[in-house]
Design a protein around this motif. Structure first.
Motif, PDB file in Angstrom:
ATOM      1  N   GLY A  72      31.822 -18.038  -1.390  1.00  0.00           N
ATOM      2  CA  GLY A  72      33.137 -18.034  -0.761  1.00  0.00           C
ATOM      3  C   GLY A  72      33.267 -19.068   0.344  1.00  0.00           C
ATOM      4  O   GLY A  72      32.370 -19.878   0.560  1.00  0.00           O
ATOM      5  N   CYS A  73      34.381 -19.010   1.044  1.00  0.00           N
ATOM      6  CA  CYS A  73      34.570 -19.961   2.137  1.00  0.00           C
ATOM      7  C   CYS A  73      34.931 -19.223   3.425  1.00  0.00           C
ATOM      8  O   CYS A  73      35.499 -19.795   4.340  1.00  0.00           O
ATOM      9  N   GLY A  74      34.600 -17.942   3.463  1.00  0.00           N
ATOM     10  CA  GLY A  74      34.908 -17.136   4.642  1.00  0.00           C
ATOM     11  C   GLY A  74      33.982 -17.434   5.810  1.00  0.00           C
ATOM     12  O   GLY A  74      33.000 -18.161   5.681  1.00  0.00           O
ATOM     13  N   PRO A  75      34.298 -16.857   6.969  1.00  0.00           N
ATOM     14  CA  PRO A  75      33.514 -17.097   8.180  1.00  0.00           C
ATOM     15  C   PRO A  75      32.095 -16.525   8.108  1.00  0.00           C
ATOM     16  O   PRO A  75      31.233 -16.927   8.873  1.00  0.00           O
ATOM     17  N   ASN A  76      31.853 -15.621   7.165  1.00  0.00           N
ATOM     18  CA  ASN A  76      30.533 -14.995   7.056  1.00  0.00           C
ATOM     19  C   ASN A  76      29.622 -15.680   6.038  1.00  0.00           C
ATOM     20  O   ASN A  76      28.511 -15.246   5.795  1.00  0.00           O
ATOM     21  N   ARG A  77      30.097 -16.761   5.466  1.00  0.00           N
ATOM     22  CA  ARG A  77      29.414 -17.409   4.351  1.00  0.00           C
ATOM     23  C   ARG A  77      27.953 -17.764   4.620  1.00  0.00           C
ATOM     24  O   ARG A  77      27.088 -17.627   3.759  1.00  0.00           O
ATOM     25  N   ASP A  78      27.669 -18.255   5.822  1.00  0.00           N
ATOM     26  CA  ASP A  78      26.316 -18.738   6.107  1.00  0.00           C
ATOM     27  C   ASP A  78      25.459 -17.767   6.919  1.00  0.00           C
ATOM     28  O   ASP A  78      24.441 -18.148   7.483  1.00  0.00           O
ATOM     29  N   LEU A  79      25.901 -16.531   6.992  1.00  0.00           N
ATOM     30  CA  LEU A  79      25.146 -15.532   7.758  1.00  0.00           C
ATOM     31  C   LEU A  79      23.765 -15.291   7.181  1.00  0.00           C
ATOM     32  O   LEU A  79      23.584 -15.382   5.975  1.00  0.00           O
ATOM     33  N   PRO A  80      22.815 -14.895   8.042  1.00  0.00           N
ATOM     34  CA  PRO A  80      21.551 -14.431   7.494  1.00  0.00           C
ATOM     35  C   PRO A  80      21.788 -13.114   6.741  1.00  0.00           C
ATOM     36  O   PRO A  80      22.531 -12.259   7.215  1.00  0.00           O
ATOM     37  N   VAL A  81      21.195 -12.995   5.563  1.00  0.00           N
ATOM     38  CA  VAL A  81      21.318 -11.778   4.762  1.00  0.00           C
ATOM     39  C   VAL A  81      19.931 -11.214   4.499  1.00  0.00           C
ATOM     40  O   VAL A  81      19.050 -11.915   4.010  1.00  0.00           O
ATOM     41  N   ILE A  82      19.751  -9.949   4.852  1.00  0.00           N
ATOM     42  CA  ILE A  82      18.502  -9.243   4.580  1.00  0.00           C
ATOM     43  C   ILE A  82      18.749  -8.285   3.421  1.00  0.00           C
ATOM     44  O   ILE A  82      19.740  -7.556   3.422  1.00  0.00           O
ATOM     45  N   ILE A  83      17.866  -8.332   2.439  1.00  0.00           N
ATOM     46  CA  ILE A  83      17.948  -7.369   1.329  1.00  0.00           C
ATOM     47  C   ILE A  83      16.848  -6.331   1.523  1.00  0.00           C
ATOM     48  O   ILE A  83      15.690  -6.684   1.755  1.00  0.00           O
ATOM     49  N   LEU A  84      17.229  -5.056   1.442  1.00  0.00           N
ATOM     50  CA  LEU A  84      16.265  -3.956   1.483  1.00  0.00           C
ATOM     51  C   LEU A  84      16.120  -3.459   0.054  1.00  0.00           C
ATOM     52  O   LEU A  84      17.117  -3.255  -0.626  1.00  0.00           O
ATOM     53  N   THR A  85      14.895  -3.279  -0.392  1.00  0.00           N
ATOM     54  CA  THR A  85      14.757  -2.899  -1.792  1.00  0.00           C
ATOM     55  C   THR A  85      13.472  -2.163  -2.104  1.00  0.00           C
ATOM     56  O   THR A  85      12.472  -2.346  -1.429  1.00  0.00           O
ATOM     57  N   ALA A  86      13.548  -1.357  -3.131  1.00  0.00           N
ATOM     58  CA  ALA A  86      12.344  -0.713  -3.648  1.00  0.00           C
ATOM     59  C   ALA A  86      11.785  -1.585  -4.768  1.00  0.00           C
ATOM     60  O   ALA A  86      10.703  -1.338  -5.288  1.00  0.00           O
ATOM     61  N   LYS A  87      12.534  -2.621  -5.136  1.00  0.00           N
ATOM     62  CA  LYS A  87      12.125  -3.509  -6.236  1.00  0.00           C
ATOM     63  C   LYS A  87      11.215  -4.609  -5.696  1.00  0.00           C
ATOM     64  O   LYS A  87      11.681  -5.544  -5.066  1.00  0.00           O
ATOM     65  N   ALA A  88       9.931  -4.490  -5.951  1.00  0.00           N
ATOM     66  CA  ALA A  88       8.981  -5.444  -5.389  1.00  0.00           C
ATOM     67  C   ALA A  88       8.555  -6.518  -6.386  1.00  0.00           C
ATOM     68  O   ALA A  88       7.685  -7.317  -6.103  1.00  0.00           O
ATOM     69  N   LEU A  89       9.165  -6.531  -7.555  1.00  0.00           N
ATOM     70  CA  LEU A  89       8.767  -7.499  -8.564  1.00  0.00           C
ATOM     71  C   LEU A  89       9.177  -8.915  -8.180  1.00  0.00           C
ATOM     72  O   LEU A  89      10.217  -9.141  -7.576  1.00  0.00           O
ATOM     73  N   GLU A  90       8.351  -9.860  -8.586  1.00  0.00           N
ATOM     74  CA  GLU A  90       8.595 -11.267  -8.279  1.00  0.00           C
ATOM     75  C   GLU A  90       9.946 -11.729  -8.828  1.00  0.00           C
ATOM     76  O   GLU A  90      10.670 -12.448  -8.170  1.00  0.00           O
ATOM     77  N   LYS A  91      10.289 -11.276 -10.045  1.00  0.00           N
ATOM     78  CA  LYS A  91      11.563 -11.715 -10.639  1.00  0.00           C
ATOM     79  C   LYS A  91      12.766 -11.239  -9.811  1.00  0.00           C
ATOM     80  O   LYS A  91      13.777 -11.927  -9.723  1.00  0.00           O
ATOM     81  N   ASP A  92      12.636 -10.062  -9.195  1.00  0.00           N
ATOM     82  CA  ASP A  92      13.724  -9.565  -8.347  1.00  0.00           C
ATOM     83  C   ASP A  92      13.840 -10.415  -7.077  1.00  0.00           C
ATOM     84  O   ASP A  92      14.927 -10.708  -6.610  1.00  0.00           O
ATOM     85  N   LYS A  93      12.677 -10.797  -6.543  1.00  0.00           N
ATOM     86  CA  LYS A  93      12.668 -11.659  -5.353  1.00  0.00           C
ATOM     87  C   LYS A  93      13.301 -13.007  -5.677  1.00  0.00           C
ATOM     88  O   LYS A  93      14.068 -13.555  -4.893  1.00  0.00           O
TER      89      LYS A  93
END
Length: 124
Positions: A72-93
């Protein structure tokens, strides 16, 4: 100093509560969303300093929300994003990285670990 605003989206109420309490004690202002769709709506309306998304949520996954945000082109576009997950597989990363996720935290994690990552990303 203005309070840093964090959007937290997770469909697990207990975990959301824990994270909100932990980060609020550190002086952050937390907005909660119950799923990816709600997170998107909030990101269109408000400006944040950081986003924490659960990988697996109803409506949209955290990775889909991040993809949408980066495209998108909104003001939040370049924010740091943290993903929390139970999925530890390399493909998910890999998928998360491709979507523009900044940090990938595997559950279970300690609240202190999360605080550290949040502080690092907001200081960057």
């Amino acid at each position: 100093m203005t309070m840093k605003k964090i959007l937290l989206a997770d469909d697990e109420m207990a975990l959301r509560y824990l994270i909100t309490e932990t980060l609020a004690e550190e002086g952050y202002e937390i907005t909660e969303a119950e799923d990816g769709g709600e997170a998107q709506k909030l990101l269109e309306l408000e400006q944040y300093d950081l986003v924490i998304l659960d990988y697996m949520m109803p409506e949209k996954t955290g990775v889909e929300v991040c993809e949408w945000l980066r495209a998108g082109c909104g003001p939040n576009r370049d924010l740091p994003v943290i993903i929390l997950t139970a999925k530890a597989l390399e493909k998910d990363k890999e998928k998360a990285k491709a979507a523009g996720v900044t940090r990938y935290i595997v559950k279970p994690f300690s609240p202190l670990q999360l605080i550290e990552v949040v502080k690092q990303l907001l200081a960057a």
